[in-house]
Design a protein around this motif. Structure first.
Motif, short mmCIF file in Angstrom:
data_model
loop_
_atom_site.label_atom_id
_atom_site.label_comp_id
_atom_site.label_asym_id
_atom_site.label_seq_id
_atom_site.Cartn_x
_atom_site.Cartn_y
_atom_site.Cartn_z
N GLU A 1 -96.52 -17.11 40.63
CA GLU A 1 -98.05 -16.82 41.11
C GLU A 1 -97.78 -15.95 39.86
O GLU A 1 -97.27 -15.22 39.70
N SER A 2 -99.84 -15.48 40.14
CA SER A 2 -99.80 -14.02 39.44
C SER A 2 -101.20 -12.88 40.33
O SER A 2 -101.11 -13.87 41.43
N TRP A 3 -101.21 -11.89 40.13
CA TRP A 3 -102.01 -11.04 40.81
C TRP A 3 -103.87 -11.09 40.15
O TRP A 3 -103.38 -10.06 38.99
N GLY A 4 -104.53 -10.91 41.61
CA GLY A 4 -105.30 -10.14 41.02
C GLY A 4 -106.10 -9.50 41.34
O GLY A 4 -105.22 -8.60 42.15
N PHE A 5 -106.66 -8.71 40.83
CA PHE A 5 -107.38 -7.25 41.16
C PHE A 5 -108.50 -7.40 41.35
O PHE A 5 -109.18 -7.42 40.56
N ARG A 6 -108.66 -6.37 42.56
CA ARG A 6 -110.30 -5.47 42.94
C ARG A 6 -110.73 -4.65 41.88
O ARG A 6 -109.82 -3.44 43.26
N ILE A 7 -110.97 -3.53 42.36
CA ILE A 7 -111.58 -1.83 41.88
C ILE A 7 -112.54 -1.95 41.90
O ILE A 7 -114.03 -2.18 41.03
N GLY A 8 -113.23 -1.65 43.02
CA GLY A 8 -115.41 -1.67 43.41
C GLY A 8 -116.03 -3.11 43.11
O GLY A 8 -114.93 -3.38 43.93
N ASP A 9 -116.78 -2.93 41.73
CA ASP A 9 -117.56 -4.16 41.95
C ASP A 9 -117.37 -5.09 40.96
O ASP A 9 -117.32 -6.03 40.46
N PHE A 10 -116.05 -4.46 40.89
CA PHE A 10 -115.23 -5.99 39.10
C PHE A 10 -113.80 -6.18 39.85
O PHE A 10 -113.09 -5.82 40.68
N ALA A 11 -113.68 -6.93 39.15
CA ALA A 11 -112.45 -8.29 39.56
C ALA A 11 -111.96 -7.93 38.31
O ALA A 11 -112.40 -9.14 37.55
N TYR A 12 -110.19 -8.66 38.50
CA TYR A 12 -109.73 -9.43 37.63
C TYR A 12 -108.90 -10.73 37.84
O TYR A 12 -108.03 -10.40 38.39
N SER A 13 -108.84 -12.12 37.32
CA SER A 13 -108.43 -12.48 37.72
C SER A 13 -108.15 -14.23 36.62
O SER A 13 -108.13 -14.72 36.11
N THR A 14 -106.80 -13.34 35.93
CA THR A 14 -105.74 -13.98 34.39
C THR A 14 -105.25 -14.98 35.32
O THR A 14 -104.69 -14.77 36.24
N ASP A 15 -104.31 -15.94 34.51
CA ASP A 15 -103.83 -16.83 34.47
C ASP A 15 -103.78 -17.13 36.46
O ASP A 15 -102.64 -17.09 37.32
N THR A 16 -103.96 -18.05 36.56
CA THR A 16 -104.29 -18.24 37.55
C THR A 16 -104.82 -20.19 37.98
O THR A 16 -105.50 -20.34 37.25
#
Ligand code: ZN
Ligand code: ZN
Ligand code: ZN
Length: 257
Positions: free
Chosen positions: A158-173
Motif C-alpha cells: 500500500e501507499s498513502w495519498g494526501f489531501r491538503i486543502g483543494d489539492f491531493a497527491y496520489s502516486t504509486d497506486t
C-alpha cells in the motif's frame, strides 16, 4: 499554496539507462523525468514528499534552501533512497528535520536507514542525515497546514495519498477504495499515478486513471509516475480538457489551505 513537481518519472527515471527508444532519445525536456516527488509550500511551510534517488538534483533545480518537514508516501527505493542528502538541510538549518509517515512505512525505512533517525551532532555539524519520525494515524498538522492521509492499494502493498486543502497527491497506486474517494471528494487539483497505457500489477494504467478522474472530477488533473512509453506531446494531445501529463518543474498555484 504552491506545488512544484520535482519528479514525475517511474522508478527507473526517464530516459531509462541503456534504452534507445524514441521517448528516451527525445529532445523534448518534458520527456525527461526524475523519480517521483513534489514540494508543497503553504502557510510558511515547505513540505517535501519523499526523498528519492534524485533528491539532490531536485533541490538544486527548484532552488530549495529549507525543508520544514518530509512526508513519505511509502518505503519503495525510488521514494526513499536519496535520504542521505537530507544531511545538507540538517547542516544549513542546524536542526533535525521532522518526517511524517505511517508507522509501518517508518519501520521499513528504518530497516535500511536506521542511522538517519539518530540526532548525532558533532562539533562540525551533522555527519549523517537526521530525521525525527512522526507517525500519523489520521489527519495531522505541519505548522498550520492540515494533511489528510488516505490509504491506496499499491500492488501487494500500500501507499498513502494526501489531501491538503483543494489539492491531493496520489502516486504509486493501482487501487482506490471508498475511503480514498471520500477523502478526494471536491478536490480541485489532483496529481495521480498513470504509469503507461498497458495494465500493470502495482500502478494505474491510463484507462484506470481516467475512470478515477471521471469520478473525482477535479478542475485539473496531472499524471505522474510515467514510464518511458509515455511521450508527453502524444498524451497531452489525446487527453480531455483539464487532464495533462505532469512534467518535472511544473508549478501549480492554489489558494492557501
Ligand atoms: Zn514509485
Ligand atoms: Zn526508453
Ligand atoms: Zn512504489
Amino acid at each position: 499554496m504552491k506545488v512544484t513537481v520535482l519528479g514525475c518519472g517511474t522508478s527507473s527515471g526517464v530516459p531509462m539507462l541503456g534504452c534507445d527508444c524514441a521517448v528516451c532519445r527525445s529532445p523534448d525536456p518534458r520527456n525527461r523525468r526524475l523519480r517521483c516527488s513534489i514540494l508543497v509550500q503553504a502557510r510558511g511551510q515547505t513540505i517535501l514528499f519523499d526523498t528519492g534517488p534524485d533528491l539532490r538534483e531536485q533541490m538544486l533545480r527548484a532552488d530549495v534552501r529549507r525543508i520544514d518537514a518530509i512526508v513519505y508516501t511509502h518505503a519503495h527505493a525510488d521514494h526513499v533512497h536519496g535520504i542521505d542528502d537530507v544531511r545538507a538541510f540538517n547542516n544549513v538549518q542546524e536542526m533535525v528535520i521532522p518526517a511524517w509517515a505511517e508507522a509501518r512505512v517508518f519501520a521499513k525505512i528504518r530497516e535500511r536507514f536506521d542511522y538517519a533517525f539518530h540526532d548525532e551532532r558533532h562539533a562540525t555539524g551533522f555527519w549523517r542525515p537526521a530525521l525525527a519520525a512522526n507517525t500519523f494515524s489520521g489527519d495531522f498538522r505541519i505548522g498550520e497546514v492540515v494533511l489528510r492521509p488516505f490509504r491506496q492499494r499499491h500492488g501487494r502493498g500500500e501507499s498513502w495519498g494526501f489531501r491538503i486543502g483543494d489539492f491531493a497527491y496520489s502516486t504509486d497506486t493501482d487501487g482506490l477504495d471508498e475511503a480514498a474517494f471520500a477523502a478526494l471528494s471536491g478536490v480541485r487539483v489532483w496529481i495521480v499515478d498513470a504509469l503507461r497505457e498497458a495494465p500493470h500489477p502495482s500502478h494505474a494504467h491510463l484507462a484506470m486513471t481516467r475512470t478515477w478522474i471521471e469520478r473525482v472530477r477535479p478542475d485539473r488533473a496531472f499524471l505522474t509516475h510515467m514510464n518511458h512509453e509515455v511521450d508527453y506531446a502524444r498524451w497531452a494531445a489525446m487527453l480531455p480538457d483539464g487532464v495533462l501529463p505532469a512534467h518535472d518543474g511544473l508549478v501549480l498555484e492554489l489558494p492557501e489551505p
